[in-house]
Design a protein around this motif. Structure first.
Motif, PDB file in Angstrom:
ATOM      1  N   SER A 273       0.808  -1.223   0.000  1.00 46.02           N
ATOM      2  CA  SER A 273       0.000   0.000   0.000  1.00 46.02           C
ATOM      3  C   SER A 273       0.842   1.275   0.000  1.00 46.02           C
ATOM      4  N   CYS A 274       2.161   1.139   0.066  1.00 43.22           N
ATOM      5  CA  CYS A 274       3.041   2.337   0.101  1.00 43.22           C
ATOM      6  C   CYS A 274       2.922   3.104  -1.207  1.00 43.22           C
ATOM      7  N   PRO A 275       2.669   4.434  -1.149  1.00 45.31           N
ATOM      8  CA  PRO A 275       2.456   5.217  -2.381  1.00 45.31           C
ATOM      9  C   PRO A 275       3.748   5.609  -3.096  1.00 45.31           C
ATOM     10  N   TYR A 276       4.921   5.153  -2.635  1.00 49.13           N
ATOM     11  CA  TYR A 276       6.179   5.541  -3.257  1.00 49.13           C
ATOM     12  C   TYR A 276       6.439   4.702  -4.503  1.00 49.13           C
ATOM     13  N   ASP A 277       7.319   5.187  -5.352  1.00 48.72           N
ATOM     14  CA  ASP A 277       7.746   4.399  -6.502  1.00 48.72           C
ATOM     15  C   ASP A 277       8.808   3.401  -6.066  1.00 48.72           C
ATOM     16  N   ASP A 278       9.372   2.678  -7.015  1.00 52.66           N
ATOM     17  CA  ASP A 278      10.342   1.635  -6.673  1.00 52.66           C
ATOM     18  C   ASP A 278      11.559   2.215  -5.963  1.00 52.66           C
ATOM     19  N   ALA A 279      12.045   3.344  -6.464  1.00 55.01           N
ATOM     20  CA  ALA A 279      13.226   3.950  -5.831  1.00 55.01           C
ATOM     21  C   ALA A 279      12.919   4.394  -4.414  1.00 55.01           C
ATOM     22  N   GLY A 280      11.733   4.964  -4.197  1.00 57.60           N
ATOM     23  CA  GLY A 280      11.350   5.398  -2.856  1.00 57.60           C
ATOM     24  C   GLY A 280      11.177   4.237  -1.913  1.00 57.60           C
ATOM     25  N   ARG A 281      10.577   3.139  -2.375  1.00 51.81           N
ATOM     26  CA  ARG A 281      10.407   1.960  -1.526  1.00 51.81           C
ATOM     27  C   ARG A 281      11.763   1.365  -1.129  1.00 51.81           C
ATOM     28  N   ARG A 282      12.666   1.266  -2.132  1.00 48.17           N
ATOM     29  CA  ARG A 282      13.980   0.719  -1.807  1.00 48.17           C
ATOM     30  C   ARG A 282      14.732   1.611  -0.821  1.00 48.17           C
ATOM     31  N   SER A 283      14.557   2.935  -0.956  1.00 44.13           N
ATOM     32  CA  SER A 283      15.247   3.835  -0.039  1.00 44.13           C
ATOM     33  C   SER A 283      14.779   3.641   1.397  1.00 44.13           C
ATOM     34  N   VAL A 284      13.452   3.394   1.605  1.00 43.69           N
ATOM     35  CA  VAL A 284      12.931   3.178   2.956  1.00 43.69           C
ATOM     36  C   VAL A 284      13.436   1.856   3.516  1.00 43.69           C
ATOM     37  N   GLU A 285      13.401   0.812   2.699  1.00 40.95           N
ATOM     38  CA  GLU A 285      13.892  -0.485   3.154  1.00 40.95           C
ATOM     39  C   GLU A 285      15.375  -0.401   3.517  1.00 40.95           C
ATOM     40  N   ASN A 286      16.168   0.254   2.659  1.00 41.28           N
ATOM     41  CA  ASN A 286      17.607   0.383   2.941  1.00 41.28           C
ATOM     42  C   ASN A 286      17.864   1.206   4.196  1.00 41.28           C
ATOM     43  N   ALA A 287      17.017   2.217   4.455  1.00 42.48           N
ATOM     44  CA  ALA A 287      17.184   3.018   5.666  1.00 42.48           C
ATOM     45  C   ALA A 287      16.987   2.171   6.911  1.00 42.48           C
ATOM     46  N   VAL A 288      15.992   1.307   6.896  1.00 42.83           N
ATOM     47  CA  VAL A 288      15.751   0.436   8.051  1.00 42.83           C
ATOM     48  C   VAL A 288      16.900  -0.560   8.205  1.00 42.83           C
ATOM     49  N   LEU A 289      17.358  -1.143   7.061  1.00 42.98           N
ATOM     50  CA  LEU A 289      18.442  -2.125   7.137  1.00 42.98           C
ATOM     51  C   LEU A 289      19.742  -1.481   7.605  1.00 42.98           C
ATOM     52  N   ARG A 290      20.010  -0.226   7.176  1.00 45.77           N
ATOM     53  CA  ARG A 290      21.239   0.446   7.602  1.00 45.77           C
ATOM     54  C   ARG A 290      21.202   0.810   9.087  1.00 45.77           C
ATOM     55  N   THR A 291      20.005   0.949   9.630  1.00 51.62           N
ATOM     56  CA  THR A 291      19.895   1.230  11.066  1.00 51.62           C
ATOM     57  C   THR A 291      20.414   0.050  11.895  1.00 51.62           C
ATOM     58  N   LYS A 292      20.217  -1.141  11.382  1.00 52.76           N
ATOM     59  CA  LYS A 292      20.735  -2.389  11.959  1.00 52.76           C
ATOM     60  C   LYS A 292      20.137  -2.709  13.334  1.00 52.76           C
ATOM     61  N   THR A 293      20.167  -1.773  14.268  1.00 53.72           N
ATOM     62  CA  THR A 293      19.631  -2.038  15.610  1.00 53.72           C
ATOM     63  C   THR A 293      18.606  -0.962  15.948  1.00 53.72           C
ATOM     64  N   LEU A 294      17.347  -1.385  16.189  1.00 53.17           N
ATOM     65  CA  LEU A 294      16.277  -0.463  16.563  1.00 53.17           C
ATOM     66  C   LEU A 294      16.257  -0.284  18.081  1.00 53.17           C
ATOM     67  N   PRO A 295      15.638   0.779  18.560  1.00 54.67           N
ATOM     68  CA  PRO A 295      15.555   0.980  20.011  1.00 54.67           C
ATOM     69  C   PRO A 295      14.878  -0.218  20.703  1.00 54.67           C
ATOM     70  N   TYR A 296      15.477  -0.614  21.838  1.00 57.60           N
ATOM     71  CA  TYR A 296      14.935  -1.786  22.545  1.00 57.60           C
ATOM     72  C   TYR A 296      14.853  -1.543  24.058  1.00 57.60           C
ATOM     73  N   LYS A 297      15.939  -0.978  24.620  1.00 54.53           N
ATOM     74  CA  LYS A 297      15.968  -0.804  26.068  1.00 54.53           C
ATOM     75  C   LYS A 297      14.906   0.215  26.482  1.00 54.53           C
ATOM     76  N   GLY A 298      14.072  -0.189  27.422  1.00 55.33           N
ATOM     77  CA  GLY A 298      12.971   0.644  27.898  1.00 55.33           C
ATOM     78  C   GLY A 298      11.665   0.389  27.177  1.00 55.33           C
ATOM     79  N   PHE A 299      11.759  -0.331  26.055  1.00 52.19           N
ATOM     80  CA  PHE A 299      10.549  -0.632  25.279  1.00 52.19           C
ATOM     81  C   PHE A 299      10.312  -2.149  25.223  1.00 52.19           C
ATOM     82  N   GLU A 300      10.797  -2.873  26.227  1.00 49.71           N
ATOM     83  CA  GLU A 300      10.630  -4.325  26.201  1.00 49.71           C
ATOM     84  C   GLU A 300       9.167  -4.738  26.236  1.00 49.71           C
TER      85      GLU A 300
END
Length: 314
Positions: A273-300
């Motif tokens: 359902s994402c309204p972005y084009d292919d380049a925009g979708r890949r950019s969002v996916e790559n941003a999440v993958l480059r983050t590698k570790t999401l916040p966890y402590k305090g949000f268990e």
């Protein structure tokens, strides 16, 4: 042999030699009579004299006296009487003296009167006109020089403008090429990162989920505020790693994230359902993958292994 002692001795011998040569030359120049006079004065025998004069011849008999004869001593010739020869040439004819030419009286021509002295006013006017013409010629020459200089300045300005335009065009092309290169580098970097993240991602599925009495959606729970803070923390962690493509709309896009306990990202997939084009979708996916570790402590308490994250462009 000591050189300091040999040098003065050689100088003395050389001086004696030169003095001897000069003395010999002097004695050789003297006449033989000088030697004879010296030997006579010293009463020395004649055989010791190395140079003697040759003696005149001595012959027996009386002395003969001679008188010089010849042209200078001969008597003058005798005078011879010669008879006069009569002159038979006839006398020249008498020619009357020429009559002197008559001198005609020449008319004396009067000289023309001297030219009148020009008026001083006319001279001043001529001088002023000449000075005025010279000034006009000077002004014309200066005007021509100014026009020529203006043409040269205009030509130089045009050449400078053309060169500046060429330089600007060259820099514009370089900027365009650099921008295109950056875009290609970003796309290549995104592709490489995505491939690397996909290779390293592992989806262990549902068996690693903690046991629960019922399925928990996270809606209408007592920790709803903490869930909002958790979503905001993920947004703040992902946004710095996002390389925003051109012409991306400012609307949210849902991303399905698989993470392990502790917040390590395993995979990221944009929802259909994402309204972005292919380049925009890949950019969002790559941003999440480059983050590698999401916040966890305090949000268990609100942590989810399969997380649906709503990405909002900033």
């Amino acid at each position: 042999m000591d050189e300091s002692k040999a040098t003065p001795k050689a100088v003395v011998l050389s001086a004696v030699l030169h003095i001897g040569i000069v003395g010999f030359l002097f004695l050789a120049v003297l006449p033989c009579s000088t030697y004879e006079n010296v030997f006579d004065a010293l009463h020395l025998p004649a055989w010791m004299n190395p140079i003697t004069c040759s003696k005149p011849l001595e012959l027996q008999g009386p002395i003969i006296e001679a008188t010089l004869i010849g042209p200078t001593g001969s008597p003058p010739p005798k005078a011879v009487k010669v008879k006069p020869v009569p002159d038979s040439t006839p006398p020249p004819p008498t020619v009357p003296p020429p009559t002197p030419p008559k001198i005609e009286a020449q008319e004396v021509k009067t000289l023309p009167p001297p030219p009148k002295q020009p008026d001083l006013k006319d001279q001043e006017r001529v001088v002023e006109e000449a000075a005025l013409k010279a000034e006009e010629a000077k002004q014309v020459q200066e005007e021509k020089q100014r026009q020529r200089q203006a043409e040269l300045d205009a030509q130089a300005a045009r050449q400078k403008q053309e060169k500046q335009k060429q330089i600007d065009d060259l820099f514009a092309k370089m900027d365009a090429a650099a921008q295109q290169t950056r875009k290609l580098d970003n796309r290549a970097k995104q592709a490489r990162q995505q491939l690397e993240d996909l290779k390293n991602a592992q989806d262990n599925g549902a068996p690693d989920l903690p046991n629960a009495a019922q399925r928990q959606t996270g809606n209408n729970s007592q920790n709803s505020n903490l869930a909002d803070e958790y979503a905001a923390a993920i947004q703040n962690a992902v946004t710095p790693n996002w390389l925003r493509p051109d012409n991306i709309p400012s609307v949210p896009c849902q991303v399905h994230i698989v993470q392990s306990p502790g917040g390590d990202v395993m995979s990221a997939t944009v929802d259909s359902s994402c309204p972005y084009d292919d380049a925009g979708r890949r950019s969002v996916e790559n941003a999440v993958l480059r983050t590698k570790t999401l916040p966890y402590k305090g949000f268990e308490s609100v942590f989810q292994r399969n997380l649906t994250f709503t990405f909002r462009p900033q």
